[in-house]
Structures are given as structure tokens and as C-alpha cells.
Motif scaffolding. Structure first.
Motif, PDB file in Angstrom:
ATOM      1  N   ALA A   1      11.546   1.829 -21.452  1.00  0.00           N
ATOM      2  CA  ALA A   1      12.264   1.998 -22.710  1.00  0.00           C
ATOM      3  C   ALA A   1      13.645   2.571 -22.456  1.00  0.00           C
ATOM      4  O   ALA A   1      14.620   2.190 -23.091  1.00  0.00           O
ATOM      5  CB  ALA A   1      11.477   2.920 -23.648  1.00  0.00           C
ATOM      6  N   LEU A   2      13.704   3.513 -21.471  1.00  0.00           N
ATOM      7  CA  LEU A   2      14.968   4.169 -21.172  1.00  0.00           C
ATOM      8  C   LEU A   2      14.877   4.832 -19.810  1.00  0.00           C
ATOM      9  O   LEU A   2      13.880   5.474 -19.497  1.00  0.00           O
ATOM     10  CB  LEU A   2      15.279   5.223 -22.248  1.00  0.00           C
ATOM     11  N   GLY A   3      15.915   4.664 -19.007  1.00  0.00           N
ATOM     12  CA  GLY A   3      16.022   5.353 -17.729  1.00  0.00           C
ATOM     13  C   GLY A   3      17.237   6.265 -17.767  1.00  0.00           C
ATOM     14  O   GLY A   3      18.322   5.834 -18.159  1.00  0.00           O
ATOM     15  N   ILE A   4      17.050   7.535 -17.403  1.00  0.00           N
ATOM     16  CA  ILE A   4      18.137   8.514 -17.457  1.00  0.00           C
ATOM     17  C   ILE A   4      18.081   9.376 -16.201  1.00  0.00           C
ATOM     18  O   ILE A   4      16.997   9.687 -15.712  1.00  0.00           O
ATOM     19  CB  ILE A   4      18.027   9.442 -18.692  1.00  0.00           C
ATOM     20  N   ASN A   5      19.252   9.797 -15.713  1.00  0.00           N
ATOM     21  CA  ASN A   5      19.278  10.655 -14.526  1.00  0.00           C
ATOM     22  C   ASN A   5      19.427  12.135 -14.891  1.00  0.00           C
ATOM     23  O   ASN A   5      19.954  12.917 -14.112  1.00  0.00           O
ATOM     24  CB  ASN A   5      20.407  10.236 -13.577  1.00  0.00           C
TER      25      ASN A   5
END
Length: 301
Positions: free
Chosen positions: A216-220
Motif C-alpha cells: 500500500a505504501l513504502g516509506i523510509n
């Protein structure tokens, strides 16, 4: 005659890869660092660095000199610290790297009273989620969450770190509460991209079990992963030190699929072969006591 200031400047430039970054670490002007380098090269009668407009590299003489120069600088620092510690004082410089979210939420608040009690310690704390090289990047130690990937590091465990599978109540009402790993594979996931893969890892009887959810979402950034889960975008597997307060407030719900995520730790690590100073050991002991076991950030119950 060689001066220790010049040797320290050379080592800092070699580790940092640039005069400007070395000057920042040494808290000196670029001109002073450049002058010390030039004076040392003149004294040695050798060119240690190739300088261009784009990069700085070590010459063959520079590479040969660096190993002993680094050892000399480290020995002098340790000798000065040892003398102060004999008088019962923790003093001198330290450079530590730590993750952004953990540093802001927990490491900083734990360190502030310690530094207030030991005002002669000069601590530089670099918050960055990237995996730094403790030795070549010039750090005395790194604080990290997770497994230890670098075998050249000696690690001290500061606290156990549980990772929790969480989602918002709204998301679970709309998508159902997963009760098994099979259910989990059909769910939308929010993934921390610094780990490199979009999956959830659990402890099985025969080793790791990996479940791949729908991205759904990839964040660092851990803060944003938590906030995205609170916003109802999907399920996230995050450390308790990030999501504990949100669980206690009812903003997130812990999900039980019958398996626990892989065990991890908050740890401090220093380069192998380097004798850790008394002040570094004192900081590690202070952090371990402050965090507790189980750590204070674990959610109630």
C-alpha cells in the motif's frame, strides 16, 4: 616535527572524504584544516592527498601513512581520556550515530540528563536511518535497532525490542481482522523501505516465515509508517518504541496471527579491535538502565 593536530586533520579528511566535512567534524574552519594538512605534507616531504574540484583521494604514501596515523590519533585520545577518568571525570569527544525516530523519541531524552551530569563530554550525535560504517565513517559507536549485520562490530544489548503487527480500528473494520498468516497475505501493507524488502517476517518452529502483503505504501521513516497505519492505509510491522503510545491511546490495534515477529534488540556497537572508552561504557550502562527490561515503551499489557 610532526604535530598531532596535523595528524588528526589528515585522519579526519581521509575518513570524511573531504576537507569541508572533516572541518565540520573537527569544528574548525576549512582553511585551518587545509593549513594543517599542507604543513604536515611539507614536514613529511610527501604528498598524501590528491585534490581535484570533484573529489579527494589518498596517494600511495597517504594510504601507507593512514593506518599508523589513525592508531596514533586514537591512542592520544584514549590516553587523554584515561588521565581524566583516573581523576573521576568523564571527558573528551564522542561521535555516535543513531536512527532518526528512535533518536528523537527515546535516545535524546535518555542522554540529556547524562550529559548534564557530565558536562566535559563533547558528544556529537548524528541521526540518520542509513546503515553507516562505524569504522570508516569515524564513529566511536552506533546505536541501532534490529539484527547486527556487520561482523566487524562488537555489540552491547541495551534493550529487547519487540516488533508489533498493527493497524487502525477503521482499517480492521473495513478489511477484517487477520487471524492467520494466510489471512495476512491478502492484506495491504505499509513497509519500512530501509529494510530493503516488502515483507513481514515471523519466527516459525523451523526458522523464519516470510509473508508478502500487498504494497500500500513504502516509506523510509518509522514515524510516517506509524502515521500511515493510523490513517487506515494498511497493516504495518513496527517496533514497540514507535507504536506503543498509539496502541495505548487506541489509535492502533495489535494483531495476533499466531506467530511472533523475529526477535530484535536496541544495541550499541563499536568497531572491533578498538578499546571502548570509559565514557562510552558509562553511556551504554546509563541507557540500559533508563530503557529497562522490559523497556518502558512497550504498550500496556
Amino acid at each position: 616535527m610532526l604535530k598531532i593536530e596535523g595528524i588528526a586533520a589528515f585522519v579526519a579528511v581521509a575518513e570524511a572524504g573531504s576537507v569541508s566535512e572533516a572541518a565540520r567534524r573537527l569544528r574548525l574552519s576549512k582553511s585551518v584544516v587545509s593549513e594543517r594538512l599542507a604543513e604536515m605534507e611539507k614536514t613529511l616531504g610527501a604528498t598524501l592527498l590528491h585534490r581535484t574540484t570533484r573529489k579527494l583521494t589518498l596517494t600511495e604514501d597517504g594510504l601507507a601513512f593512514l593506518e599508523r596515523a589513525s592508531r596514533i590519533v586514537q591512542e592520544v585520545r584514549e590516553a587523554a581520556a584515561d588521565l581524566a577518568e583516573r581523576r573521576g571525570t568523564l571527558t573528551g569527544s564522542l561521535r555516535i550515530a543513531a536512527p532518526v525516530t528512535f533518536g528523537r523519541m527515546h535516545l535524546g531524552p535518555a542522554l540529556y540528563p547524562f550529559l548534564a551530569d557530565h558536562p566535559e563530554i563533547e558528544l556529537t550525535l548524528d541521526l540518520d536511518d542509513r546503515r553507516v560504517d562505524a569504522s570508516s565513517d569515524g564513529y566511536d559507536a552506533i546505536v541501532r535497532h534490529g539484527p547486527i549485520a556487520d561482523s566487524r562490530l562488537v555489540a552491547w544489548k541495551l534493550a529487547p525490542s519487540r516488533r508489533l503487527l498493527v493497524a487502525s480500528p477503521d482499517y480492521l473494520r473495513g478489511n477484517g481482522m487477520p487471524a492467520s498468516l494466510a489471512d495476512l497475505g491478502d492484506q495491504r501493507g505499509i513497509f519500512y523501505t530501509n529494510r530493503g524488502v516488502a515483507d513481514w517476517r515471523f519466527q516459525g518452529p523451523d526458522g523464519a516465515i516470510i509473508v508478502r502483503g500487498k504494497l500500500a505504501l513504502g516509506i523510509n521513516n518509522g514515524d510516517m509508517c506509524r502515521d500511515a497505519a493510523i490513517a487506515g492505509l494498511g497493516i504495518a510491522l513496527l517496533p514497540a518504541f514507535i507504536v506503543g503510545p498509539a496502541i495505548n491511546q487506541g489509535l492502533l490495534v495489535e494483531i495476533d496471527v499466531g506467530y511472533r515477529p523475529e526477535v530484535e534488540f536496541i544495541f550499541m556497537a563499536h568497531p572491533e579491535g578498538r578499546n571502548p572508552s570509559a565514557k562510552l561504557r558509562a553511556i551504554a550502562d546509563h541507557l540500559k538502565k533508563t530503557f529497562g527490561d522490559p523497556p518502558y515503551w512497550d504498550p500496556a499489557g
